[in-house]
Write a protein that holds these residues in place. Structure first.
Motif, PDB file in Angstrom:
ATOM      1  N   GLY A  40      -0.457   8.458   5.191  1.00 50.04           N
ATOM      2  CA  GLY A  40       0.192   7.230   5.607  1.00 50.04           C
ATOM      3  C   GLY A  40      -0.470   5.992   5.058  1.00 50.04           C
ATOM      4  N   GLU A  41      -1.802   6.011   4.979  1.00 45.08           N
ATOM      5  CA  GLU A  41      -2.532   4.865   4.436  1.00 45.08           C
ATOM      6  C   GLU A  41      -2.243   4.695   2.946  1.00 45.08           C
ATOM      7  N   LEU A  42      -2.164   5.814   2.218  1.00 39.75           N
ATOM      8  CA  LEU A  42      -1.856   5.742   0.786  1.00 39.75           C
ATOM      9  C   LEU A  42      -0.423   5.284   0.560  1.00 39.75           C
TER      10      LEU A  42
ATOM     11  N   SER B 256       1.311   3.345   2.239  1.00 42.51           N
ATOM     12  CA  SER B 256       1.490   1.920   2.524  1.00 42.51           C
ATOM     13  C   SER B 256       1.086   1.035   1.344  1.00 42.51           C
TER      14      SER B 256
ATOM     15  N   ARG C 170     -11.336  -1.772  -1.549  1.00 47.26           N
ATOM     16  CA  ARG C 170     -11.143  -0.674  -0.595  1.00 47.26           C
ATOM     17  C   ARG C 170     -11.288   0.663  -1.308  1.00 47.26           C
TER      18      ARG C 170
ATOM     19  N   LEU D  87      -8.521   8.309   1.915  1.00 44.49           N
ATOM     20  CA  LEU D  87      -7.412   7.732   2.677  1.00 44.49           C
ATOM     21  C   LEU D  87      -6.383   8.809   2.987  1.00 44.49           C
ATOM     22  N   ARG D  88      -5.789   8.744   4.128  1.00 46.05           N
ATOM     23  CA  ARG D  88      -4.789   9.730   4.524  1.00 46.05           C
ATOM     24  C   ARG D  88      -3.422   9.358   3.974  1.00 46.05           C
TER      25      ARG D  88
END
Length: 321
Positions: free
Chosen positions: A83-85, A87, A75, A80-81
């Motif tokens: 929230g994605e980071l 997680s 990936r 990445l934003r």
């Protein structure tokens, strides 16, 4: 399934200045396999920590990732934003900062900080959090009673081990370490490094270890990348690289460290200073400090050429390529 867990592709990081942008990381690429220990070494200001922060997606202004990709477990993390980071941080990869006293929250106990990390990633059961916290503290050799301690109540070595314990809370596949031993004495450094290596073998995570100390990673890393002025100038397996360094800069670094074994040898060092990143020399960036400089070095910027067991960014090896 591929063994490659991290693929850094041609990343460029620049710092905004009042003049031209300072390119701290300039088209750097490498891969990292599962369970591998990669050391990144070089003088202060060569771009080691900036590259690490770019990989971990922790850059803040005036630094910015201009181009390139960071492929982690298939990936691309670039773009990445928040929230994605969040997680995947701590769960899939974690970071051990250089200064544990600054990285730890001074007004919360160690146990409370562990709990915050685990609850942020979906662990809601208090009993499970406490059990895992005791388990990781045992892994780094600290009594679980110190879960009730505040950071200022721990020694420097204990704080660094607490940071490593926190990095392992969620069993990540990659642990990135930014000079975690720089504030420790040599005895504590070796103790911590032995512990990191033992944990890596036991748990199977990959490590990127950034330091300016060649002798430290010489004993513990599987592969070594040497950086100078924002570029990797030599990369390869650690033992062959130490036994027969190919790039003149790598040889200079090794000759700058005294050995505690064998006959007394005069230290040579490297003349001059690293270049200004906003005003780099033409051709080879190490040219003004190199003892093997050739006329062509001012005209051609070298690529990474095969040289023995490593790859070296030096025109001495261009013909072999």
């Amino acid at each position: 399934m591929s063994d490659t867990i991290l693929d850094v592709r041609d990343i460029v990081v620049e710092y905004t200045t009042s003049r031209e942008p300072a390119r701290a990381v300039d088209h750097v690429s490498f891969t990292l396999d599962r369970g591998e220990f990669l050391g990144i070494v070089g003088e202060s200001g060569c771009g080691k920590s900036t590259m690490l922060f770019a990989i971990a997606q922790l850059l803040t202004p005036p630094a910015q990732l201009v181009s390139g990709e960071v492929i982690f477990k298939g990936r691309n993390m670039v773009g990445l934003r928040g929230g994605e980071l969040r997680s995947i941080r701590w769960r899939d990869y974690s970071v051990v900062m250089q200064s544990a006293m600054n990285a730890l929250n001074p007004v919360k106990t160690v146990g409370a900080q562990f709990e915050d990390t685990m609850r942020a990633h979906g662990q809601g059961k208090t009993a499970g959090i406490r059990a895992r916290s005791r388990e990781v503290m045992a892994l780094v050799g600290i009594d679980a009673i110190h879960l009730k301690s505040y950071p200022h109540q721990l020694s420097g070595g204990m704080r660094q081990r607490v940071m490593i314990a926190m990095a392992l809370l969620l069993s990540p596949d990659l642990v990135v370490m930014d000079e975690p031993t720089s504030a420790l004495d040599v005895v504590a450094q070796r103790s911590l490094m032995v512990q990191i290596k033992d944990l890596q073998k036991k748990l199977g995570f990959a490590v990127i270890f950034v330091t300016h100390d060649m002798s430290l990673v010489g004993h513990f890393s599987d592969r070594l990348a040497v950086m100078y002025a924002g570029k990797i100038v030599e990369i390869g397996p650690t033992r062959p690289l130490f036994a027969a360094p190919q790039h003149p800069y790598t040889r200079g670094l090794l000759e700058s460290f005294p050995s505690v074994y064998g006959p007394k040898v005069q230290l040579k060092g490297i003349p001059g200073s690293p270049p200004d990143l906003t005003d780099l020399p033409s051709g080879c960036r190490f040219r003004p400090r190199c003892g093997q400089v050739m006329p062509r070095c001012a005209e051609i910027e070298p690529d990474l050429y095969p040289s023995g067991d490593t790859r070296s960014r030096c025109l001495l090896f261009e013909e072999r390529a």
